[in-house]
Scaffold this active site. Structure first.
Site, mmCIF file in Angstrom:
data_model
loop_
_atom_site.group_PDB
_atom_site.id
_atom_site.type_symbol
_atom_site.label_atom_id
_atom_site.label_comp_id
_atom_site.label_asym_id
_atom_site.label_seq_id
_atom_site.Cartn_x
_atom_site.Cartn_y
_atom_site.Cartn_z
ATOM 1 N N SER A 63 -23.344 22.343 39.715
ATOM 2 C CA SER A 63 -23.202 23.400 40.729
ATOM 3 C C SER A 63 -22.112 24.416 40.432
ATOM 4 O O SER A 63 -22.076 25.460 41.086
ATOM 5 C CB SER A 63 -22.951 22.788 42.107
ATOM 6 O OG SER A 63 -24.167 22.363 42.664
ATOM 7 N N LYS A 66 -23.290 27.858 39.878
ATOM 8 C CA LYS A 66 -23.604 28.780 40.986
ATOM 9 C C LYS A 66 -22.551 29.885 41.082
ATOM 10 O O LYS A 66 -22.844 30.988 41.530
ATOM 11 C CB LYS A 66 -23.706 27.998 42.298
ATOM 12 C CG LYS A 66 -24.883 27.024 42.295
ATOM 13 C CD LYS A 66 -24.819 26.014 43.434
ATOM 14 C CE LYS A 66 -26.005 25.048 43.329
ATOM 15 N NZ LYS A 66 -25.878 23.838 44.112
ATOM 16 N N TYR A 191 -33.118 26.967 36.691
ATOM 17 C CA TYR A 191 -32.051 26.348 37.494
ATOM 18 C C TYR A 191 -31.553 25.049 36.850
ATOM 19 O O TYR A 191 -30.349 24.836 36.703
ATOM 20 C CB TYR A 191 -32.553 26.099 38.928
ATOM 21 C CG TYR A 191 -31.569 25.349 39.782
ATOM 22 C CD1 TYR A 191 -30.412 25.961 40.255
ATOM 23 C CD2 TYR A 191 -31.765 24.007 40.102
ATOM 24 C CE1 TYR A 191 -29.491 25.255 41.023
ATOM 25 C CE2 TYR A 191 -30.856 23.295 40.865
ATOM 26 C CZ TYR A 191 -29.720 23.925 41.320
ATOM 27 O OH TYR A 191 -28.795 23.226 42.069
ATOM 28 N N TYR A 243 -19.263 22.421 49.125
ATOM 29 C CA TYR A 243 -20.342 21.946 50.002
ATOM 30 C C TYR A 243 -19.787 21.649 51.406
ATOM 31 O O TYR A 243 -19.015 22.445 51.945
ATOM 32 C CB TYR A 243 -21.035 20.691 49.443
ATOM 33 C CG TYR A 243 -21.050 20.535 47.943
ATOM 34 C CD1 TYR A 243 -21.672 21.478 47.140
ATOM 35 C CD2 TYR A 243 -20.470 19.430 47.329
ATOM 36 C CE1 TYR A 243 -21.726 21.313 45.771
ATOM 37 C CE2 TYR A 243 -20.527 19.263 45.957
ATOM 38 C CZ TYR A 243 -21.144 20.205 45.185
ATOM 39 O OH TYR A 243 -21.192 20.047 43.838
ATOM 40 N N VAL A 261 -21.609 18.272 40.486
ATOM 41 C CA VAL A 261 -21.750 16.818 40.385
ATOM 42 C C VAL A 261 -21.595 16.292 38.956
ATOM 43 O O VAL A 261 -21.582 15.091 38.740
ATOM 44 C CB VAL A 261 -23.069 16.288 41.008
ATOM 45 C CG1 VAL A 261 -23.105 16.519 42.502
ATOM 46 C CG2 VAL A 261 -24.284 16.875 40.315
HETATM 47 N N1 GLN Z 1 -28.248 20.146 39.463
HETATM 48 C C1 GLN Z 1 -27.690 19.592 40.667
HETATM 49 C C2 GLN Z 1 -28.695 19.606 41.794
HETATM 50 O O1 GLN Z 1 -29.353 20.571 41.990
HETATM 51 C C3 GLN Z 1 -26.450 20.342 41.046
HETATM 52 C C4 GLN Z 1 -25.878 19.843 42.333
HETATM 53 C C5 GLN Z 1 -24.379 19.836 42.394
HETATM 54 O O2 GLN Z 1 -23.676 19.932 41.392
HETATM 55 N N2 GLN Z 1 -23.896 19.650 43.590
HETATM 56 O O3 GLN Z 1 -28.855 18.648 42.508
#
Ligand code: GLN
Length: 307
Positions: A63, A66, A191, A243, A261
């Site tokens: 993430s 992003k 993605y 988050y 993550v």
């Molecule tokens: N690729 C992961 C997902 O879409 C990224 C999520 C994350 O890092 N929180 O679930």
């Protein structure tokens, strides 16, 4: 300036905390990360660097991507196009939640830092194929991370693609709402690809230092991104970057940051420095336990609070 002893002390005090979490396992390839790994890097805006522990160990952006994809699409298409399809408000929900897409009045993702909003952003990346989309995105992101090129971990990408039922559901729902700028499968492929790009804590610290000066390369002062894209990205990192742990992190660290993550966290302190951390042992919300501890400690130790 950040002292080596401050960073060393924070990494040492993070070790027992990390034992309380575990690597993400809903993407099977991530479950193999070493839960005891901890690394941290601080890059000042003059490009001087302080590192500790596993700061050069590669891991997947997940993430944190992003916070790179958003300014890329803003700089490519303009802010209006992006924010006609995604909002700027926090949700308080887990990063992979689908619930508000149908239940809210908005009928669009709340922000680009949750999966739903990030997939809309990815769908808008220029390019007709996944290679074109990711190639151009990587050319934008690599200098921000201070590297010549970005490599993709194919095993992690495939592992996520094979298990991503929830992200697929979100993408199809976004299509139903008419929010995607590309076909569902192309959007998902791109993605998963951006999430599987490899980085290390030093690279994240470099990008944090770029954001600290609203888009200028540490040291040289060369412009790498528009000031507005940097500002918008930092604002959304501050309010939505961890988050459903964003509010608590803001109280403890008072800095714009973005977690993933894969175990990485990126943070930025205005006109001062960038921070990158690695620690794949995550809390229940998916944030690195060691990373949160180290960034909050640096913020207190160096008086980085922006609030
Ligand atoms: N690729 C992961 C997902 O879409 C990224 C999520 C994350 O890092 N929180 O679930």
């Amino acid at each position: 300036m950040t002292s080596q002893s401050l960073l060393d002390g924070l990494v040492a005090s993070a070790r027992p905390l990390a034992a309380q979490g575990k690597p993400a396992d809903y993407i099977p390839a991530l479950a193999r990360s070493d839960p005891g790994a901890i690394g941290a890097a601080v890059m000042h805006v003059d490009a001087s660097l302080v590192v500790c522990g596993d700061a050069r160990v590669p891991f997947s952006l997940q993430s944190v991507s992003k916070a790179l994809a958003l300014p890329y699409v803003i700089d490519s298409l303009g802010e209006e196009e992006v924010f006609s399809r995604v909002g700027k408000e926090p949700t308080g929900d887990p990063f992979n939640s689908i619930i508000r897409l149908e239940a809210s009045r908005l009928k669009r993702p709340y922000n680009p830092m949750i999966n739903a909003g990030a997939m809309v952003v990815t769908s808008l990346m220029p390019g007709a194929t996944v290679e074109e989309k990711l190639g151009a995105f990587s050319r934008y992101a690599a200098p921000l991370l201070g590297v010549a090129r970005l490599d993709l971990d194919q095993e992690i990408r495939d592992s996520e693609a094979a298990t991503a039922n929830r992200n697929r559901s979100i993408a199809w729902f976004l299509r139903d709402l008419g929010l995607l700028g590309a076909e569902v499968e192309l959007t998902l492929d791109a993605y998963f690809g951006q999430c599987a790009l490899l980085v290390d804590a030093v690279g994240l610290a470099h990008y944090g230092a770029v954001l600290a000066r609203d888009g200028l390369e540490p040291g040289s002062g060369r412009r790498l991104m528009s000031p507005r894209a940097a500002r918008v990205t930092k604002g959304l990192m501050q309010s939505c970057g961890l988050y459903d742990g964003s509010g608590e992190f803001c109280v403890e660290a008072g800095l714009p940051a973005k977690s993933g993550v894969g175990g990485g966290i990126l943070a930025s302190a205005r006109n001062r420095l960038g921070i990158g951390t690695y620690g794949p042992a995550l809390d229940i919300r998916g944030n690195s336990l060691a990373g949160v501890h180290i960034i909050a400690g640096l913020s207190k130790g160096l008086d980085l609070f922006c609030l």
